[in-house]
Design an enzyme around this catalytic site. Structure first.
Site, PDB file in Angstrom:
ATOM      1  N   ARG A   1       0.809  -1.217   0.000  1.00 23.60           N
ATOM      2  CA  ARG A   1       0.000   0.000   0.000  1.00 23.60           C
ATOM      3  C   ARG A   1       0.842   1.267   0.000  1.00 23.60           C
ATOM      4  NH1 ARG A   1      -2.810  -0.683   5.450  1.00 23.60           N
ATOM      5  NH2 ARG A   1      -0.696  -1.384   5.831  1.00 23.60           N
TER       6      ARG A   1
ATOM      7  N   GLU B   1       6.429   7.531  11.750  1.00 21.11           N
ATOM      8  CA  GLU B   1       6.118   8.550  12.748  1.00 21.11           C
ATOM      9  C   GLU B   1       7.234   9.588  12.654  1.00 21.11           C
ATOM     10  OE1 GLU B   1       5.993   7.430  17.051  1.00 21.11           O
ATOM     11  OE2 GLU B   1       3.873   7.193  16.583  1.00 21.11           O
TER      12      GLU B   1
ATOM     13  N   GLN C   1       6.038  25.874  15.422  1.00 22.31           N
ATOM     14  CA  GLN C   1       5.572  26.262  14.090  1.00 22.31           C
ATOM     15  C   GLN C   1       6.142  25.307  13.056  1.00 22.31           C
ATOM     16  OE1 GLN C   1       5.913  30.519  13.184  1.00 22.31           O
ATOM     17  NE2 GLN C   1       6.856  29.993  11.235  1.00 22.31           N
TER      18      GLN C   1
ATOM     19  N   ARG D   1      18.235  27.888  -1.167  1.00 21.71           N
ATOM     20  CA  ARG D   1      17.649  28.740  -0.131  1.00 21.71           C
ATOM     21  C   ARG D   1      18.634  28.778   1.037  1.00 21.71           C
ATOM     22  NH1 ARG D   1      11.964  29.266  -1.175  1.00 21.71           N
ATOM     23  NH2 ARG D   1      11.286  27.829  -2.797  1.00 21.71           N
TER      24      ARG D   1
ATOM     25  N   HIS E   1      20.497  30.876   6.132  1.00 18.18           N
ATOM     26  CA  HIS E   1      19.656  31.713   6.990  1.00 18.18           C
ATOM     27  C   HIS E   1      19.803  31.374   8.471  1.00 18.18           C
ATOM     28  CE1 HIS E   1      16.851  31.540   3.258  1.00 18.18           C
ATOM     29  NE2 HIS E   1      17.731  32.508   3.118  1.00 18.18           N
TER      30      HIS E   1
ATOM     31  N   LYS F   1      15.845  24.098  14.154  1.00 19.87           N
ATOM     32  CA  LYS F   1      15.031  23.590  13.043  1.00 19.87           C
ATOM     33  C   LYS F   1      15.120  22.076  12.983  1.00 19.87           C
ATOM     34  CE  LYS F   1      15.769  27.666  10.158  1.00 19.87           C
ATOM     35  NZ  LYS F   1      16.320  28.179   8.891  1.00 19.87           N
TER      36      LYS F   1
ATOM     37  N   TYR G   1       9.771  21.982   7.743  1.00 20.37           N
ATOM     38  CA  TYR G   1      10.628  22.076   8.919  1.00 20.37           C
ATOM     39  C   TYR G   1       9.906  22.722  10.082  1.00 20.37           C
ATOM     40  CZ  TYR G   1      11.830  26.699   6.948  1.00 20.37           C
ATOM     41  OH  TYR G   1      11.785  27.960   6.420  1.00 20.37           O
TER      42      TYR G   1
ATOM     43  N   ASP H   1      18.987  36.335  -1.011  1.00 15.65           N
ATOM     44  CA  ASP H   1      20.065  35.377  -0.785  1.00 15.65           C
ATOM     45  C   ASP H   1      21.311  35.681  -1.616  1.00 15.65           C
ATOM     46  OD1 ASP H   1      18.572  34.073   1.110  1.00 15.65           O
ATOM     47  OD2 ASP H   1      18.022  32.391  -0.181  1.00 15.65           O
TER      48      ASP H   1
END
Length: 181
Positions: free
Chosen positions: A23, A28, A46, A59, A62, A72, A132, A168
């Site tokens: 399937r 988790e 968040q 990207r 940062h 993160k 993230y 950037d």
């Protein structure tokens, strides 16, 4: 669930158990109790979700200044990235060093990048989605970056035709960047 140390203390790779059959699969990806047993006790508040249409989308690099610095927890939902983290902690034995990991939707790996690190990634395939978790909200006032192509770091980003935001493209090199870790 397993934790794999990287060459930079504090930054770790997390591998979850994956159950596959005809399937598809189940994993988790985050469980507060299981993470706590592994010593990961950040209070993530968040989730951020990015989509990159093209391979070679870069990207980063940062980070946010104190008191809005972020830890993160990064994973890939679809596609693949070359993920990079740079140690900006002045008292760290690995200050100014960087580490990397390939994250894909099929290797189910995640990387935990603690406060005090700059972070960036480059997509390896088109239509890549990255999710993230962070333990602090975005703050424009505290938002900073390091130039992705800083010669002192010499990060071997994949690809030859990279796609970057205007922001950037103009970050300072690490030697001229503002950070307070």
């Amino acid at each position: 669930m397993r934790v794999i140390d990287t060459k930079l203390p504090g930054a770790v790779i997390i591998e979850t158990d994956v159950f596959e059959d005809e399937r598809g699969f189940f994993t988790e990806s985050y469980n507060q109790e299981a993470f706590a047993k592994l010593g990961i006790t950040h209070d993530f508040i968040q989730d951020n979700h990015s989509y990159s249409a093209s391979a070679g989308t870069l990207r980063g690099l940062h980070y946010q200044l104190q008191p809005k610095a972020q830890t993160k927890l990064v994973r890939v939902l679809s596609g693949a990235i070359y993920d990079v983290f740079v140690d900006l902690r002045k008292d760290s034995p690995t200050f100014g060093k960087w580490g990397e990991v390939i994250l894909t939707s099929r290797n189910f790996r995640q990387v935990l990048i603690p406060r005090g690190f700059a972070h960036g990634f480059c997509t390896l395939v088109p239509h890549t989605e990255v999710l993230y978790k962070v333990d602090e909200v975005y703050s424009k006032e505290h938002d900073r970056g390091i130039l992705w192509s800083d010669p002192a770091l010499a990060i071997p980003w994949p690809g030859t035709k990279l796609i970057l935001s205007e922001k950037d493209k103009v970050h300072p090199v690490m030697a001229k960047a503002e950070f307070d870790f």
